[in-house]
Structure formats: structure tokens, C-alpha cells
Design a protein around this motif. Structure first.
Motif, short mmCIF file in Angstrom:
data_model
loop_
_atom_site.label_atom_id
_atom_site.label_comp_id
_atom_site.label_asym_id
_atom_site.label_seq_id
_atom_site.Cartn_x
_atom_site.Cartn_y
_atom_site.Cartn_z
N LYS A 140 -4.79 7.82 11.39
CA LYS A 140 -4.18 6.56 10.87
C LYS A 140 -5.14 6.08 9.65
CE LYS A 140 -1.25 4.82 14.16
NZ LYS A 140 -0.12 4.28 13.83
N ASN A 141 -6.38 6.73 9.48
CA ASN A 141 -7.26 6.15 8.67
C ASN A 141 -7.77 7.40 7.73
OD1 ASN A 141 -7.16 3.49 9.73
ND2 ASN A 141 -8.38 4.43 11.18
N LEU A 142 -8.45 7.08 6.63
CA LEU A 142 -9.20 8.00 5.79
C LEU A 142 -10.62 8.19 6.15
CD1 LEU A 142 -7.71 7.97 2.13
CD2 LEU A 142 -7.62 9.74 3.64
N THR A 143 -11.02 9.25 6.73
CA THR A 143 -12.35 9.79 6.86
C THR A 143 -12.69 10.96 6.16
OG1 THR A 143 -11.59 10.65 9.18
CG2 THR A 143 -12.67 8.45 9.27
N ILE B 180 -17.06 8.30 3.58
CA ILE B 180 -16.33 6.96 3.35
C ILE B 180 -15.26 6.88 4.48
CG2 ILE B 180 -14.37 5.73 1.79
CD1 ILE B 180 -15.49 6.97 -0.46
N GLY B 181 -15.14 5.95 5.20
CA GLY B 181 -14.52 5.74 6.39
C GLY B 181 -13.62 4.33 5.97
N LEU B 182 -12.41 4.55 5.68
CA LEU B 182 -11.40 3.52 5.12
C LEU B 182 -10.49 3.30 6.06
CD1 LEU B 182 -10.27 1.60 2.87
CD2 LEU B 182 -9.11 3.39 1.95
N ASN B 183 -10.00 2.15 6.73
CA ASN B 183 -9.05 1.61 7.57
C ASN B 183 -7.84 1.54 6.87
OD1 ASN B 183 -11.02 1.41 9.77
ND2 ASN B 183 -11.60 -0.71 9.48
N VAL B 184 -6.94 2.27 7.23
CA VAL B 184 -5.58 2.35 6.38
C VAL B 184 -4.41 1.79 7.11
CG1 VAL B 184 -4.27 3.72 5.00
CG2 VAL B 184 -6.41 4.30 5.12
N GLU C 94 -3.37 -6.07 5.94
CA GLU C 94 -3.61 -6.87 4.83
C GLU C 94 -2.17 -6.92 4.02
OE1 GLU C 94 -5.74 -9.04 4.33
OE2 GLU C 94 -6.83 -8.27 6.23
N THR C 95 -1.43 -5.73 4.17
CA THR C 95 -0.08 -5.64 3.28
C THR C 95 1.19 -5.78 3.97
OG1 THR C 95 -0.54 -3.39 3.07
CG2 THR C 95 -1.49 -4.41 1.45
N ASN C 96 1.02 -5.49 5.36
CA ASN C 96 2.09 -5.24 6.32
C ASN C 96 3.03 -3.93 5.81
OD1 ASN C 96 1.99 -7.47 7.96
ND2 ASN C 96 2.55 -8.91 6.39
N LYS C 97 2.36 -2.99 5.29
CA LYS C 97 2.90 -2.03 4.67
C LYS C 97 2.02 -0.49 4.86
CE LYS C 97 5.20 -3.94 0.79
NZ LYS C 97 5.20 -3.93 -0.81
N GLU C 98 2.64 0.48 5.43
CA GLU C 98 1.82 1.77 5.88
C GLU C 98 1.46 2.46 4.30
OE1 GLU C 98 2.79 4.45 8.55
OE2 GLU C 98 2.33 3.17 10.19
N ALA C 99 0.42 2.74 4.29
CA ALA C 99 0.10 3.68 2.97
C ALA C 99 -0.12 5.15 3.21
CB ALA C 99 -1.20 3.18 2.50
N ASN C 100 0.39 5.98 2.20
CA ASN C 100 0.29 7.43 2.01
C ASN C 100 -1.21 7.75 2.09
OD1 ASN C 100 0.25 10.09 1.01
ND2 ASN C 100 2.38 9.78 1.40
N LEU C 101 -1.70 8.50 3.21
CA LEU C 101 -2.96 9.03 3.24
C LEU C 101 -3.45 9.88 2.15
CD1 LEU C 101 -3.70 9.22 7.05
CD2 LEU C 101 -4.29 7.11 5.71
N ASN C 102 -2.59 11.01 1.76
CA ASN C 102 -2.77 11.92 0.82
C ASN C 102 -2.75 11.16 -0.54
OD1 ASN C 102 -2.94 14.17 2.71
ND2 ASN C 102 -0.55 14.42 2.48
#
Length: 243
Positions: free
Chosen positions: A53-56, A130-134, A151-159
Motif C-alpha cells: 500500500k505504501n512506499l518504504t 523513507i516511509g511514505l503513506n500512499v 487526502e486526495t481520495n485517489k490511489e497513487a501509482n507506487l512506481n
């Protein structure tokens, strides 16, 4: 730039540190995982992240060769790189909470752990974790955290997000290589949470006092100006924002 992708690992910082000690790695070698099981934060805190779900990730900057008393600029560069990328996602009320947490509306969205290695009085290498909640939206009982999706109600592409962050880290690091230290410091202070605002603080001994954050000392400590204009300096374990 080499990117090493792992399905699961205890800590990307620890993995990259061990790898760097046993082999020669190029600058900005990055280790990213879908499932970090024992992520570390400031003051030995843990960073819990929902898998996939996130970027670590952690990235290695080599051959830095700046004096130890300029270590704070690595922190400035990393914090600003993340801040600028999140700003492009239209995250509301972004700020940098000293030393390098990223907040949205007073809720933590990203944490950073920087570990440097030294030769004499110079910084040789730096590992930036870096640990970013995505895309995580459920944080159980935690109420002071958020994510890009929250915050945006949208999923972000992790790559794509990882690519943006690494590119921006290189841009901000170039300011260090080019000696643009003052520019980095001004940018950092402009985004610093509660900068130059009357704020209540609590010391590690439980004492509460009022002051204004007015700068960062050469050793990276937080400088607070008291009502009598006395400036005091505090390390990360010595002070917190009063609740």
C-alpha cells in the motif's frame, strides 16, 4: 541509478547498510520493499506499513565529502525533496516537522531516517530511509497519521511516485554538491512546522514553556527563542510539542 526491489524485508535501511559494507555501490542505489516488517524511525521508533500500500525504501548517497557540521543539509535536502513531490499531488497544508517528518494538516504522512557514515571529520556516505503513506487508509487506533489516498481520495501509482521522489532527491542533493547551503536552509525554514510562531513545548523532564522556533543550529538541534529573546538549542530527545 540501481533499484533493488524486494518482496519483504525487516528494514530497507539495515539491508542497504549491510550491502554497502560488503560491496561497492553506485550513488543513489535504492532498496525498495512491498512489505517492511521492522521499519525504524527517529529515536528507535517503529514504522508500521500495510504491505503493498505504501512506499518504504532507502537510497544511498556516496562520496558526499562535506564536514560533519553540515550534516543538517542532508536532512534539509531529503525533507524538501519529499515535500515538493507531495505538493505536486495537491496535498493540503503540507509542512515539515523538525527534523524531517512531513505533515498534512498536522497529521504525519511521511517519516525519514538518515544514517551517515564518516571518515575523519567528513561525511562519506548517507543512507536516507523513507516511509511514505500512499494508498493505506486504515491506521487502526492512530488518529495523527494520514496518506496520499486519505487526502486526495485517489490511489497513487507506487512506481511513478518512487521515480518522482528519487529524481527530486537528486535535484535537492545537487544543491549540496554545488555548495548552495543557504538556499536549502531558507527553503527548509519556509516550510518548517510552527516556524516563527508562538508555540508551547515540553522538555524531556516534563517542563512546559513557550517560545518560537527561529532556526536550526550547526549540529542540527532546534533553536527556540524565548520571550526574553534568549535562544536555546534542543536535541530530538530533549523536546516535543506540548499536547
Amino acid at each position: 541509478m540501481k533499484i533493488i526491489k524486494l518482496n519483504a524485508i525487516d528494514s530497507t535501511n539495515s539491508f542497504l547498510k549491510d550491502l554497502a559494507q560488503n560491496s561497492t555501490l553506485e550513488c543513489f542505489t535504492t532498496v525498495v520493499t512491498n512489505n517492511q516488517q521492522k521499519g525504524r524511525g527517529q529515536m528507535n521508533s517503529t514504522w508500521l506499513s500495510e504491505p503493498f500500500k505504501n512506499l518504504t525504501f532507502s537510497t544511498l548517497i556516496t562520496n558526499i565529502q562535506i564536514n560533519i557540521d553540515k550534516a543538517r543539509y542532508i536532512n534539509f535536502a531529503a525533507s524538501l525533496a519529499i515535500f515538493d513531490v507531495l505538493k505536486s499531488y495537491s496535498i493540503k497544508e503540507l509542512s515539515i516537522k523538525w527534523p524531517n517528518d512531513i505533515l498534512s494538516e498536522n497529521k504525519k504522512i511521511c517519516g525519514v531516517l538518515i544514517e551517515n557514515t564518516f571518515v575523519g571529520n567528513k561525511i562519506k556516505n548517507s543512507i536516507i530511509g523513507i516511509g511514505l503513506n500512499v494508498n493505506q487508509t486504515n491506521f487502526n487506533e492512530l488518529t495523527n497519521v494520514t496518506s496520499i489516498k486519505c487526502e486526495t481520495n485517489k490511489e497513487a501509482n507506487l512506481n511513478e511516485l518512487l521515480d518522482d521522489l528519487l529524481k527530486n532527491l537528486e535535484v535537492k542533493y545537487s544543491a549540496i554538491k554545488n555548495g548552495n547551503f543557504k538556499k536549502l536552509e531558507i527553503e527548509y525554514l519556509n516550510q518548517l512546522y510552527k516556524y516563527n510562531q508562538k508555540t508551547d513545548f515540553t522538555t524531556s523532564t516534563g517542563k512546559t514553556f513557550t517560545g518560537k522556533i527561529t532556526g536550526i543550529a550547526n549540529n542540527g538541534n532546534l533553536q527556540i527563542t524565548l520571550p526574553n529573546n534568549e535562544i536555546k538549542s534542543f536535541g530530538i530527545k530533549e523536546i516535543s510539542f506540548a499536547k
